[in-house]
Design a protein around this motif. Structure first.
Motif, PDB file in Angstrom:
ATOM      1  N   GLN A 138      17.002 -36.878 -41.697  1.00 55.81           N
ATOM      2  CA  GLN A 138      17.297 -38.643 -40.804  1.00 55.81           C
ATOM      3  C   GLN A 138      17.781 -38.718 -39.526  1.00 55.81           C
ATOM      4  O   GLN A 138      17.497 -39.584 -39.081  1.00 55.81           O
ATOM      5  N   VAL A 139      18.074 -37.548 -38.498  1.00 56.74           N
ATOM      6  CA  VAL A 139      17.654 -37.165 -37.361  1.00 56.74           C
ATOM      7  C   VAL A 139      16.171 -37.289 -36.806  1.00 56.74           C
ATOM      8  O   VAL A 139      16.167 -38.878 -35.762  1.00 56.74           O
ATOM      9  N   TRP A 140      16.036 -36.667 -37.466  1.00 57.21           N
ATOM     10  CA  TRP A 140      14.129 -37.693 -36.929  1.00 57.21           C
ATOM     11  C   TRP A 140      13.856 -38.705 -37.173  1.00 57.21           C
ATOM     12  O   TRP A 140      12.669 -39.456 -35.878  1.00 57.21           O
ATOM     13  N   SER A 141      14.008 -39.117 -37.975  1.00 59.64           N
ATOM     14  CA  SER A 141      13.999 -40.212 -38.725  1.00 59.64           C
ATOM     15  C   SER A 141      14.198 -41.688 -37.134  1.00 59.64           C
ATOM     16  O   SER A 141      13.862 -42.639 -36.510  1.00 59.64           O
ATOM     17  N   TRP A 142      15.858 -41.447 -37.184  1.00 60.78           N
ATOM     18  CA  TRP A 142      17.195 -41.930 -36.120  1.00 60.78           C
ATOM     19  C   TRP A 142      16.124 -42.211 -34.800  1.00 60.78           C
ATOM     20  O   TRP A 142      16.016 -42.750 -34.051  1.00 60.78           O
ATOM     21  N   LEU A 143      15.474 -40.550 -33.924  1.00 63.94           N
ATOM     22  CA  LEU A 143      15.133 -40.624 -32.796  1.00 63.94           C
ATOM     23  C   LEU A 143      14.072 -41.382 -32.923  1.00 63.94           C
ATOM     24  O   LEU A 143      13.594 -42.102 -31.628  1.00 63.94           O
ATOM     25  N   ARG A 144      12.562 -41.328 -34.061  1.00 64.87           N
ATOM     26  CA  ARG A 144      11.456 -42.367 -33.535  1.00 64.87           C
ATOM     27  C   ARG A 144      11.905 -43.594 -34.013  1.00 64.87           C
ATOM     28  O   ARG A 144      11.283 -44.025 -32.615  1.00 64.87           O
ATOM     29  N   GLN A 145      12.847 -44.073 -34.692  1.00 72.49           N
ATOM     30  CA  GLN A 145      13.160 -45.148 -35.270  1.00 72.49           C
ATOM     31  C   GLN A 145      13.707 -46.053 -33.757  1.00 72.49           C
ATOM     32  O   GLN A 145      13.474 -46.941 -32.917  1.00 72.49           O
ATOM     33  N   HIS A 146      14.563 -45.128 -33.395  1.00 71.57           N
ATOM     34  CA  HIS A 146      15.119 -46.216 -31.886  1.00 71.57           C
ATOM     35  C   HIS A 146      14.896 -45.581 -30.509  1.00 71.57           C
ATOM     36  O   HIS A 146      15.256 -46.038 -29.839  1.00 71.57           O
ATOM     37  N   TYR A 147      14.349 -44.300 -30.116  1.00 70.92           N
ATOM     38  CA  TYR A 147      13.719 -44.285 -29.025  1.00 70.92           C
ATOM     39  C   TYR A 147      12.340 -43.984 -28.667  1.00 70.92           C
ATOM     40  O   TYR A 147      11.083 -43.371 -27.558  1.00 70.92           O
ATOM     41  N   LEU A 148      11.668 -43.222 -29.819  1.00 74.67           N
ATOM     42  CA  LEU A 148      10.315 -42.889 -29.721  1.00 74.67           C
ATOM     43  C   LEU A 148       9.064 -43.459 -30.417  1.00 74.67           C
ATOM     44  O   LEU A 148       8.099 -42.995 -30.378  1.00 74.67           O
ATOM     45  N   ALA A 149       9.163 -44.359 -30.909  1.00 71.77           N
ATOM     46  CA  ALA A 149       7.956 -45.012 -31.607  1.00 71.77           C
ATOM     47  C   ALA A 149       7.556 -45.576 -30.761  1.00 71.77           C
ATOM     48  O   ALA A 149       8.338 -46.237 -29.835  1.00 71.77           O
ATOM     49  N   ASN A 150       6.095 -46.160 -31.031  1.00 72.22           N
ATOM     50  CA  ASN A 150       5.699 -47.005 -30.210  1.00 72.22           C
ATOM     51  C   ASN A 150       5.618 -46.974 -28.611  1.00 72.22           C
ATOM     52  O   ASN A 150       5.611 -47.618 -28.042  1.00 72.22           O
ATOM     53  N   GLN A 151       5.639 -45.546 -28.704  1.00 70.27           N
ATOM     54  CA  GLN A 151       5.772 -45.273 -26.963  1.00 70.27           C
ATOM     55  C   GLN A 151       4.128 -44.809 -26.243  1.00 70.27           C
ATOM     56  O   GLN A 151       3.721 -43.936 -27.127  1.00 70.27           O
ATOM     57  N   THR A 152       4.136 -44.792 -24.821  1.00 67.37           N
ATOM     58  CA  THR A 152       3.429 -44.102 -24.447  1.00 67.37           C
ATOM     59  C   THR A 152       3.800 -42.884 -23.622  1.00 67.37           C
ATOM     60  O   THR A 152       5.078 -43.767 -23.239  1.00 67.37           O
ATOM     61  N   PHE A 153       3.088 -41.691 -23.556  1.00 70.55           N
ATOM     62  CA  PHE A 153       3.075 -40.837 -22.569  1.00 70.55           C
ATOM     63  C   PHE A 153       2.528 -40.915 -21.249  1.00 70.55           C
ATOM     64  O   PHE A 153       0.786 -40.883 -21.946  1.00 70.55           O
ATOM     65  N   THR A 154       2.257 -40.641 -20.208  1.00 72.01           N
ATOM     66  CA  THR A 154       1.744 -40.007 -19.440  1.00 72.01           C
ATOM     67  C   THR A 154       1.166 -39.087 -19.356  1.00 72.01           C
ATOM     68  O   THR A 154      -0.047 -38.689 -18.432  1.00 72.01           O
ATOM     69  N   ASN A 155       1.763 -37.633 -19.701  1.00 68.02           N
ATOM     70  CA  ASN A 155       1.744 -36.397 -19.098  1.00 68.02           C
ATOM     71  C   ASN A 155       2.026 -36.153 -19.985  1.00 68.02           C
ATOM     72  O   ASN A 155       3.622 -36.272 -21.283  1.00 68.02           O
ATOM     73  N   TYR A 156       2.434 -34.638 -20.256  1.00 63.94           N
ATOM     74  CA  TYR A 156       2.960 -34.098 -21.780  1.00 63.94           C
ATOM     75  C   TYR A 156       4.249 -33.492 -21.167  1.00 63.94           C
ATOM     76  O   TYR A 156       5.780 -33.938 -21.753  1.00 63.94           O
TER      77      TYR A 156
END
Length: 142
Positions: free
Chosen positions: A90-108
């Protein structure tokens, strides 16, 4: 045409629902040695006289011997194909839903920074950690 490159960061995270706290490391790959490092983190923050029980799925790096060197950490492995039994899912799901989904990242480093920030925001509320991860059937204390 644009070249796409993929880099990955893996968050090894665990929580203590009783205390509403968590520990994590972010790494570029997964293996048994990194899992042992994470268990060492857990061991270090486990209160004196207490024992940490870590619930794990059956990933290849979750071998039976990884907790042998710790006298205050034990592993419980879930049955195969049962992620719904592991509160950390549930924590992984929460992290994706609130902060990490639909993100682009410039580098590692950007990936690591955003993952760490998301984890820190999750831990900002001890009530959220406790409410999301506590299970009556997991209550091992009185």
């Amino acid at each position: 045409m644009k070249q796409q490159q993929f880099e990955y960061a893996y968050l090894f995270g665990s929580v203590c629902p009783r205390r509403g706290i968590g520990e994590a490391i972010v790494v570029p790959w997964v293996n048994k040695e990194i899992m042992i490092q994470h268990l060492n983190q857990i061991s270090q923050v486990t209160e004196y006289g207490r024992h940490a029980v870590v619930i794990m799925d059956r990933a290849g790096w979750h071998t039976d011997d990884i907790a042998e060197q710790f006298n205050n950490v034990s592993i419980i492995k879930l049955p195969p194909y049962s992620p719904e039994l592991n509160p950390i899912e549930q924590v992984w799901s929460w992290l994706r839903q609130h902060y990490l989904a639909n993100q682009t990242f410039t580098n590692y480093n950007d990936i690591v920074d955003k993952v760490c920030s998301a984890w820190d925001r999750f831990l900002e509320s001890t009530d959220r950690v406790t409410d999301m991860c506590r299970r009556e059937w997991l209550n091992l204390t009185s």
